[in-house]
Design a protein around this motif. Sequence first.
Motif, short mmCIF file in Angstrom:
data_model
loop_
_atom_site.label_atom_id
_atom_site.label_comp_id
_atom_site.label_asym_id
_atom_site.label_seq_id
_atom_site.Cartn_x
_atom_site.Cartn_y
_atom_site.Cartn_z
N PHE A 145 38.18 41.58 44.77
CA PHE A 145 38.42 41.67 43.33
C PHE A 145 39.91 41.88 43.04
CE2 PHE A 145 33.83 42.68 43.02
CZ PHE A 145 33.49 41.77 42.03
N LEU A 146 40.61 42.60 43.89
CA LEU A 146 42.01 42.89 43.64
C LEU A 146 42.89 41.64 43.78
CD1 LEU A 146 42.45 46.36 45.44
CD2 LEU A 146 42.32 45.90 42.98
N VAL A 147 42.52 40.74 44.69
CA VAL A 147 43.36 39.56 44.94
C VAL A 147 42.78 38.30 44.32
CG1 VAL A 147 44.25 40.53 47.09
CG2 VAL A 147 42.24 39.04 47.15
N ILE A 148 41.72 38.44 43.51
CA ILE A 148 41.09 37.24 42.95
C ILE A 148 42.03 36.50 42.00
CG2 ILE A 148 40.06 38.32 40.92
CD1 ILE A 148 37.52 36.67 41.57
N ARG A 149 43.03 37.19 41.45
CA ARG A 149 44.00 36.53 40.57
C ARG A 149 44.86 35.54 41.35
NH1 ARG A 149 47.72 41.56 38.88
NH2 ARG A 149 45.64 42.51 38.78
N TYR A 150 44.98 35.73 42.66
CA TYR A 150 45.78 34.82 43.48
C TYR A 150 44.92 33.77 44.18
CZ TYR A 150 48.91 38.79 42.86
OH TYR A 150 49.66 39.81 42.32
N GLY A 151 43.63 34.00 44.28
CA GLY A 151 42.74 33.06 44.95
C GLY A 151 41.52 33.77 45.50
N VAL A 152 40.67 33.01 46.17
CA VAL A 152 39.42 33.53 46.71
C VAL A 152 39.51 33.57 48.23
CG1 VAL A 152 36.93 33.17 46.90
CG2 VAL A 152 38.12 32.63 44.76
N ILE A 153 39.10 34.69 48.82
CA ILE A 153 39.06 34.80 50.28
C ILE A 153 37.75 34.20 50.77
CG2 ILE A 153 39.14 36.37 52.24
CD1 ILE A 153 40.56 38.39 50.50
N PRO A 154 37.79 33.10 51.50
CA PRO A 154 36.53 32.48 51.93
C PRO A 154 35.86 33.26 53.05
CG PRO A 154 38.40 31.32 52.88
CD PRO A 154 38.97 32.37 51.97
N ALA A 155 34.55 33.09 53.15
CA ALA A 155 33.81 33.73 54.23
C ALA A 155 34.13 33.02 55.54
CB ALA A 155 32.32 33.68 53.95
N SER A 156 34.44 33.79 56.55
CA SER A 156 34.81 33.22 57.84
C SER A 156 33.59 33.17 58.77
CB SER A 156 35.92 34.05 58.49
OG SER A 156 35.46 35.38 58.72
N ARG A 157 33.75 32.47 59.88
CA ARG A 157 32.67 32.42 60.87
C ARG A 157 32.44 33.79 61.48
NH1 ARG A 157 33.73 26.78 64.30
NH2 ARG A 157 33.43 25.34 62.51
N GLY A 158 33.53 34.52 61.66
CA GLY A 158 33.38 35.87 62.18
C GLY A 158 32.58 36.76 61.24
N GLY A 159 32.80 36.59 59.94
CA GLY A 159 32.04 37.36 58.97
C GLY A 159 30.56 37.03 59.00
N LYS A 160 30.25 35.73 59.16
CA LYS A 160 28.83 35.35 59.25
C LYS A 160 28.19 35.88 60.53
CE LYS A 160 29.57 31.14 56.54
NZ LYS A 160 29.52 29.65 56.54
N LEU A 161 28.94 35.84 61.64
CA LEU A 161 28.42 36.39 62.88
C LEU A 161 28.22 37.90 62.76
CD1 LEU A 161 27.66 36.01 65.86
CD2 LEU A 161 30.08 36.28 66.44
N LYS A 162 29.13 38.55 62.07
CA LYS A 162 29.00 40.00 61.85
C LYS A 162 27.73 40.31 61.07
CE LYS A 162 30.28 41.44 58.24
NZ LYS A 162 29.62 41.68 56.91
N THR A 163 27.46 39.54 60.02
CA THR A 163 26.26 39.76 59.21
C THR A 163 24.99 39.57 60.03
OG1 THR A 163 27.43 39.02 57.23
CG2 THR A 163 25.02 39.02 57.14
N LEU A 164 24.97 38.52 60.86
CA LEU A 164 23.81 38.27 61.71
C LEU A 164 23.61 39.39 62.73
CD1 LEU A 164 21.52 36.41 62.66
CD2 LEU A 164 23.20 35.24 64.11
N THR A 165 24.69 39.82 63.34
CA THR A 165 24.59 40.89 64.35
C THR A 165 24.15 42.20 63.71
OG1 THR A 165 26.40 39.81 65.55
CG2 THR A 165 25.81 42.04 66.22
N GLN A 166 24.68 42.51 62.55
CA GLN A 166 24.25 43.72 61.84
C GLN A 166 22.76 43.67 61.52
OE1 GLN A 166 26.56 44.36 58.32
NE2 GLN A 166 28.35 45.12 59.40
N GLY A 167 22.30 42.52 61.04
CA GLY A 167 20.88 42.41 60.70
C GLY A 167 19.98 42.60 61.90
#
Length: 281
Positions: free
Chosen positions: A199-221
């Motif tokens: 939310f703080l940097v949305i004025r400059y652009g959007v941070i896309p979801a990375s493959r590492g983030g998706k792997l993190k979500t799967l591992t957490q689940g």
Amino acid sequence: MTGVPASAAGDTSSANGAPASAGSGTASGGAPSGAMSGNVSGTVSPGEAPAGTVSADGASPGGVETGLPDGQRPARGAKVVAAAVNQASVWNIANFLTMLRLLLVPGFVALMLADGGYDPAMRSFAWAAFAIAMITDLFDGHLARTYDLVTDFGKIADPIADKAIMGAALICLSSLGDLPWWVTVVILGRELGITLLRFLVIRYGVIPASRGGKLKTLTQGVAVGMYVLALTGWLATLRFWVMAAAVVLTVLTGLDYVRQAIVLRRQGIAERMAASEETEA
């Protein structure tokens, strides 16, 4: 010169509001009387547009599809219809799955804490609710992007539903003594911190979801799901290492998102400065 020309008399009578002769077929200059009467009379013949809808250059109202004249606004009905379509688009399968995931949270907590939280049967039902929530998390985003079902409601509700079910599971596990509190604090702190950073940097652009983030979500689940079940023996040992991998991925991907946010902010500031310099020049 005592005589007045017929054309002048006709113009004077028209200016004074005198009705034109019914038998006259033409006006001065050779123009048909029908063309003149179409400009000065208030009578609308069948098939013609009402007075006031014809533009200054004589364009008919049928030309609105190719562009409205300057200063002319679209009809209010068009805005109402567009608003109705946008409102109806909220009710789609992707948002339904998101709402289902939100509704599963209180049911999961009730099953998790039933009979003191140590009933294997209730823990199995709680795991089923958690698994359904994780599966719907995989499908709702894919459906929204594939079938153009992305809505403002979904953008807000989807991350809330994700963090609600994961946060509820971690807090329940830590309160029951099955998972150290520092693990819950690290995972939830990272999730909330990255959300705030977006939310703080949305004025400059959007941070896309990375493959590492998706792997993190799967591992957490997978790790949290294994802790929800009442496992013993080597499975209990395995879930410890899966959770350790989830914590490591949580920290590493969190640092990567911070790096992306810093780069995105610098690029945004540089672009704004360059744009301001061009404006001044």
